[in-house]
Design a protein around this motif. Structure first.
Motif, PDB file in Angstrom:
ATOM      1  N   VAL A 403       0.225  12.864  -4.750  1.00 30.15           N
ATOM      2  CA  VAL A 403       1.028  12.213  -3.712  1.00 30.15           C
ATOM      3  C   VAL A 403       2.523  12.170  -4.052  1.00 30.15           C
ATOM      4  O   VAL A 403       2.959  11.807  -5.225  1.00 30.15           O
ATOM      5  CB  VAL A 403       0.633  10.859  -3.589  1.00 30.15           C
ATOM      6  CG1 VAL A 403       1.254  10.100  -2.662  1.00 30.15           C
ATOM      7  CG2 VAL A 403      -0.998  10.462  -3.412  1.00 30.15           C
ATOM      8  N   ILE A 404       3.537  12.485  -3.197  1.00 35.62           N
ATOM      9  CA  ILE A 404       4.786  12.417  -3.138  1.00 35.62           C
ATOM     10  C   ILE A 404       5.332  11.627  -2.151  1.00 35.62           C
ATOM     11  O   ILE A 404       4.848  11.250  -1.237  1.00 35.62           O
ATOM     12  CB  ILE A 404       5.155  13.691  -3.231  1.00 35.62           C
ATOM     13  CG1 ILE A 404       5.183  14.580  -1.823  1.00 35.62           C
ATOM     14  CG2 ILE A 404       4.852  14.799  -4.114  1.00 35.62           C
ATOM     15  CD1 ILE A 404       5.614  15.751  -1.401  1.00 35.62           C
ATOM     16  N   SER A 405       6.701  10.980  -2.552  1.00 29.81           N
ATOM     17  CA  SER A 405       7.133  10.126  -1.793  1.00 29.81           C
ATOM     18  C   SER A 405       7.837  10.432  -0.457  1.00 29.81           C
ATOM     19  O   SER A 405       8.153   9.812   0.450  1.00 29.81           O
ATOM     20  CB  SER A 405       8.003   9.167  -2.455  1.00 29.81           C
ATOM     21  OG  SER A 405       9.152   9.860  -2.998  1.00 29.81           O
ATOM     22  N   GLY A 406       8.293  11.627  -0.478  1.00 32.75           N
ATOM     23  CA  GLY A 406       9.347  12.133   0.538  1.00 32.75           C
ATOM     24  C   GLY A 406       8.694  13.218   1.216  1.00 32.75           C
ATOM     25  O   GLY A 406       7.731  13.689   0.913  1.00 32.75           O
ATOM     26  N   GLN A 459      -7.122   4.664  -5.987  1.00 36.12           N
ATOM     27  CA  GLN A 459      -7.631   4.639  -4.703  1.00 36.12           C
ATOM     28  C   GLN A 459      -6.073   4.315  -4.043  1.00 36.12           C
ATOM     29  O   GLN A 459      -5.533   3.318  -4.495  1.00 36.12           O
ATOM     30  CB  GLN A 459      -8.491   3.717  -4.317  1.00 36.12           C
ATOM     31  CG  GLN A 459      -8.817   3.330  -2.921  1.00 36.12           C
ATOM     32  CD  GLN A 459     -10.015   2.521  -2.472  1.00 36.12           C
ATOM     33  OE1 GLN A 459     -11.001   2.632  -3.098  1.00 36.12           O
ATOM     34  NE2 GLN A 459      -9.626   1.517  -1.747  1.00 36.12           N
ATOM     35  N   PHE A 460      -5.929   4.949  -2.817  1.00 35.16           N
ATOM     36  CA  PHE A 460      -4.621   4.917  -2.195  1.00 35.16           C
ATOM     37  C   PHE A 460      -5.170   4.242  -0.728  1.00 35.16           C
ATOM     38  O   PHE A 460      -5.881   4.708  -0.033  1.00 35.16           O
ATOM     39  CB  PHE A 460      -3.660   6.144  -1.998  1.00 35.16           C
ATOM     40  CG  PHE A 460      -3.362   6.430  -3.195  1.00 35.16           C
ATOM     41  CD1 PHE A 460      -1.637   6.035  -3.505  1.00 35.16           C
ATOM     42  CD2 PHE A 460      -3.764   7.149  -4.090  1.00 35.16           C
ATOM     43  CE1 PHE A 460      -1.392   6.334  -4.729  1.00 35.16           C
ATOM     44  CE2 PHE A 460      -3.309   7.623  -5.336  1.00 35.16           C
ATOM     45  CZ  PHE A 460      -1.876   7.276  -5.634  1.00 35.16           C
ATOM     46  N   THR A 461      -4.698   2.929  -0.580  1.00 39.91           N
ATOM     47  CA  THR A 461      -4.630   2.298   0.937  1.00 39.91           C
ATOM     48  C   THR A 461      -4.005   2.268   1.692  1.00 39.91           C
ATOM     49  O   THR A 461      -2.718   2.044   1.458  1.00 39.91           O
ATOM     50  CB  THR A 461      -5.498   0.889   0.686  1.00 39.91           C
ATOM     51  OG1 THR A 461      -6.410   0.885  -0.141  1.00 39.91           O
ATOM     52  CG2 THR A 461      -6.084   0.502   1.989  1.00 39.91           C
ATOM     53  N   LEU A 462      -4.167   2.930   3.237  1.00 45.30           N
ATOM     54  CA  LEU A 462      -3.127   3.271   3.721  1.00 45.30           C
ATOM     55  C   LEU A 462      -2.757   2.134   4.958  1.00 45.30           C
ATOM     56  O   LEU A 462      -3.952   1.451   5.428  1.00 45.30           O
ATOM     57  CB  LEU A 462      -3.220   4.476   4.805  1.00 45.30           C
ATOM     58  CG  LEU A 462      -3.410   5.868   3.443  1.00 45.30           C
ATOM     59  CD1 LEU A 462      -4.230   6.996   4.307  1.00 45.30           C
ATOM     60  CD2 LEU A 462      -2.268   6.058   2.912  1.00 45.30           C
ATOM     61  N   SER A 463      -1.579   2.210   5.367  1.00 42.45           N
ATOM     62  CA  SER A 463      -1.135   1.287   6.748  1.00 42.45           C
ATOM     63  C   SER A 463      -0.490   1.916   7.675  1.00 42.45           C
ATOM     64  O   SER A 463       0.304   1.411   8.499  1.00 42.45           O
ATOM     65  CB  SER A 463      -0.510  -0.037   6.059  1.00 42.45           C
ATOM     66  OG  SER A 463       0.975   0.347   5.544  1.00 42.45           O
ATOM     67  N   ASP A 464      -0.308   3.303   7.567  1.00 41.48           N
ATOM     68  CA  ASP A 464       0.394   3.958   8.652  1.00 41.48           C
ATOM     69  C   ASP A 464      -0.274   4.250   9.881  1.00 41.48           C
ATOM     70  O   ASP A 464      -1.525   4.022  10.023  1.00 41.48           O
ATOM     71  CB  ASP A 464       0.752   5.316   7.968  1.00 41.48           C
ATOM     72  CG  ASP A 464      -0.615   6.122   7.522  1.00 41.48           C
ATOM     73  OD1 ASP A 464      -1.806   5.588   7.546  1.00 41.48           O
ATOM     74  OD2 ASP A 464      -0.327   7.136   6.962  1.00 41.48           O
ATOM     75  N   LEU A 465       0.454   4.405  10.921  1.00 38.00           N
ATOM     76  CA  LEU A 465      -0.254   4.583  12.490  1.00 38.00           C
ATOM     77  C   LEU A 465       0.319   5.875  13.102  1.00 38.00           C
ATOM     78  O   LEU A 465       1.461   6.005  13.003  1.00 38.00           O
ATOM     79  CB  LEU A 465       0.267   3.326  13.138  1.00 38.00           C
ATOM     80  CG  LEU A 465      -0.213   3.454  14.792  1.00 38.00           C
ATOM     81  CD1 LEU A 465      -1.609   3.404  14.760  1.00 38.00           C
ATOM     82  CD2 LEU A 465       0.329   2.095  15.282  1.00 38.00           C
ATOM     83  N   MET A 482       4.337   5.052   5.720  1.00 39.68           N
ATOM     84  CA  MET A 482       4.409   4.361   4.600  1.00 39.68           C
ATOM     85  C   MET A 482       4.429   5.378   3.390  1.00 39.68           C
ATOM     86  O   MET A 482       3.886   6.503   3.729  1.00 39.68           O
ATOM     87  CB  MET A 482       3.218   3.550   4.289  1.00 39.68           C
ATOM     88  CG  MET A 482       1.767   4.081   4.266  1.00 39.68           C
ATOM     89  SD  MET A 482       0.417   3.003   3.612  1.00 39.68           S
ATOM     90  CE  MET A 482       1.013   2.757   2.078  1.00 39.68           C
ATOM     91  N   ASP A 483       4.702   4.814   2.099  1.00 37.90           N
ATOM     92  CA  ASP A 483       4.697   5.640   1.026  1.00 37.90           C
ATOM     93  C   ASP A 483       3.500   5.238   0.144  1.00 37.90           C
ATOM     94  O   ASP A 483       3.708   4.038  -0.513  1.00 37.90           O
ATOM     95  CB  ASP A 483       6.148   5.584   0.338  1.00 37.90           C
ATOM     96  CG  ASP A 483       6.183   6.251  -0.862  1.00 37.90           C
ATOM     97  OD1 ASP A 483       5.319   6.893  -1.102  1.00 37.90           O
ATOM     98  OD2 ASP A 483       6.985   6.218  -1.769  1.00 37.90           O
TER      99      ASP A 483
END
Length: 589
Positions: A403-406, A459-465, A482-483
């Motif tokens: 996973v990368i932030s940008g 585990q990465f939980t997401l909140s993007d749309l 989200m990041d």
């Protein structure tokens, strides 16, 4: 004995085995569920303090998966309910209700008195009656350590016009379960499959129930023909003619002690009735053999009904079991099923038409400039990109590696390569691969919210749309980003493993904090014993144990066994202690 007789005998034997297993699971699960019922009741007591509807603007909801996202039947709104979040040590369950305004691209939180208890892996279906109704059935509540479960069998309706929750109490419905599927079909709610799990046993279902929306009564259907094997997490969709299709899903079987074998189902069935969908009509199963390109085997995919007589499937995961670990290949592709043609086909992104025309005219520089302009319109962080390996020929299936932030920089490509990418890979933005996301379709536009993916043990939980116009299939749009790399992740400690297996139930962190603040503000409300500075958990429990036992007893009733009351009391005390310590840590600058 002929083949038919053998099949019938085999079927009756399987039914007896399933019934025996269900009784066994039910006995073992009953004890666990009694432990959790008092904790659920404690949260319901907090919800009962709400006496009026409060709707307020808010930031996008926190990360979650296994909730429900539904399109309002009359307004340009999406309704998000429930879900779960895991931070490495604890599981949090939600019963919050959020509304997304499509035109304004804004969220609001709607607090309604007496909502359903916190849950995930439930099912929701919308019907247009009386200004719109959102029906919710089943789902599960989990202890924070994720080792004990309470499976709901309750039915609720949210009246959208009046913003009121109502629990519908009717006998004869399905047993408690999660991972089932539910659709609205001809003034009925049809429920299929799911599973029920205790700490040591589990059972998967393939039964079918109907709830009549006019008489408010349940009936168990007994379709003729050979239907799907027991499973959860399948695709269930209604056809324009009033039939119901079932595709895929997941189940597991115990092949020997402590050894389970999982199955990714890829078969497809049609459930239909010859009548008008009345309770007395005869239902029948038949197997479908669709043409086209079926989705690759997976679990945790999400489903929705799209335009043009099609249903769709998005994302999911295929777990590869290695010697000492399980590596998951997560997906972000779309597959469509055409009801009329009985055919599967993958959704291919066409890319923006204007950009393709510029490329064909050889105006490479201008096309790149337009792409830069699009990127400048996005917030500085850009879409969340995942370093991944393309594993499918069409380029839509990827394996997450990091996973990368940008936003990832695009590789330099020749003109011929870019011409090839006018198709599926031409888009600049797309949702990262994920499973257990929430989908809704409104006005032919698909909305994808949240979900999760894994990298190693994390585990990465997401909140993007994200959204995409299903009529055009040109490009994804980022509505909320989200990041995931900035997300908190707590490694499991040895001290946590040594604690009692039974822990206090958790809701959303923000919701718990606000509830505690409300009880402090209201002078007449009961306050829990506070944690003293630098006080250890054992010391706090010793000092306050009798208070928590009294509170647990008041929730569980006078007939509860003393051992269970003490166990629940310790769980409540531990939860309150850990939250108090966490609040102190967060308050330190």
């Amino acid at each position: 004995m002929g083949k038919k007789g053998k099949r019938e005998k085999k079927g009756k034997g399987a039914e007896k085995t399933a019934a025996k297993m269900e009784r066994k699971v039910s006995r073992r699960a009953k004890k666990e569920e009694e432990d959790l019922e008092a904790l659920i009741a404690e949260f319901q007591n907090l919800d009962a303090k709400k006496t009026q509807v409060i709707e307020s603007s808010c930031p996008p909801p926190s990360p979650r998966l296994n909730g429900s996202l539904s399109a309002h039947p009359e307004k340009d709104e999406l309704i998000l309910f429930g879900g779960e979040y895991f931070n490495g040590q604890k599981t949090y369950l939600y019963n919050e209700l959020y509304v997304y305004n499509i035109r304004k691209n804004s969220w609001s939180k709607v607090e309604i008195p007496n909502p359903p208890p916190r849950r995930c892996a439930h099912q929701a279906a919308v019907v247009p009656t009386a200004g719109g109704q959102l029906w919710v059935f089943g789902g599960e509540f989990a202890s924070p350590n994720g080792e004990q479960f309470y499976h709901y069998k309750d039915l609720w309706v949210l009246h959208l016009a009046t913003k009121t929750w109502e629990q519908i109490k009717a006998s004869g419905g399905p047993s408690g379960r999660s991972g089932h599927r539910m659709v609205a079909c001809k003034r009925q709610l049809i429920i299929f499959g799911g599973f029920h799990e205790s700490a040591r046993d589990y059972i998967y279902y393939n039964d079918v129930y109907a709830f009549n929306l006019d008489s408010f009564t349940w009936s168990k259907l007994a379709p003729s023909g050979i239907g799907p094997a027991p499973r959860s997490g399948c695709q269930m969709a209604t056809t324009p003619e009033g039939g119901i299709i079932i595709y895929g899903g997941y189940s597991k079987q115990r092949i020997k002690k402590d050894v389970d074998k999982g199955t990714l189902h890829t078969d497809m069935f049609l459930l239909k009735t010859e009548g008008a969908g009345r309770e007395e009509d005869k239902w029948a199963w038949s197997r479908l053999n669709p043409s086209g390109v079926k989705p690759t085997p997976r679990s945790g995919f999400s489903i929705a009904i799209g335009p043009n007589n099609r249903s769709l499937l998005f994302g999911g995961v295929h777990d590869e079991e290695e010697e000492e670990s399980i590596e998951g290949d997560f997906f972000n592709d779309i597959y469509f099923y055409d009801f009329g043609k009985n055919r599967w086909f993958p959704g291919q992104l066409k890319g923006p038409k204007s950009e393709k025309r510029k490329r064909r005219r050889g105006r490479q520089g201008e096309a790149e400039g337009a792409g830069d302009e699009e990127m400048e319109k996005q917030p500085p962080q850009g879409p969340v990109e995942i370093v991944k390996e393309v594993v499918a020929e069409d380029g839509t299936v990827m394996t997450i590696k990091q996973v990368i932030s940008g936003p990832a920089e695009e590789k330099e490509r020749s003109e011929s390569e870019e011409d090839e990418e006018d198709g599926a890979l031409g888009q600049q933005v797309e949702p990262c691969p994920r499973s257990n996301a929430m989908l809704a379709v409104k006005h032919g536009v698909l909305y994808v919210y949240g979900g999760m993916f894994e990298v190693g043990d994390r585990q990465f939980t997401l909140s993007d749309l994200y959204s995409i116009d299903l009529h055009k299939m040109e490009e994804w749009k980022v509505l909320v980003e989200m990041d995931p790399k900035a997300q908190e992740w707590l490694e499991e400690s040895e001290s946590d493993e040594e604690e009692d297996d039974m822990e206090g139930a958790e809701g959303g962190e923000e919701e718990e904090e606000s509830s505690e603040e409300e009880s402090e503000d209201e002078g007449g409300e009961e306050q829990h014993p506070s944690v003293q500075p630098d006080e250890k958990h054992a010391d706090y429990l010793s000092r306050t144990e009798q208070y928590w036992i009294k509170l647990a007893r008041s929730n569980m009733g006078p007939d509860a066994k003393e051992k269970k009351v003490v166990k629940v009391a310790h769980a409540m005390a531990k939860t309150f202690y850990e939250d108090s310590v966490l609040d102190v840590v967060e308050a330190v600058p």
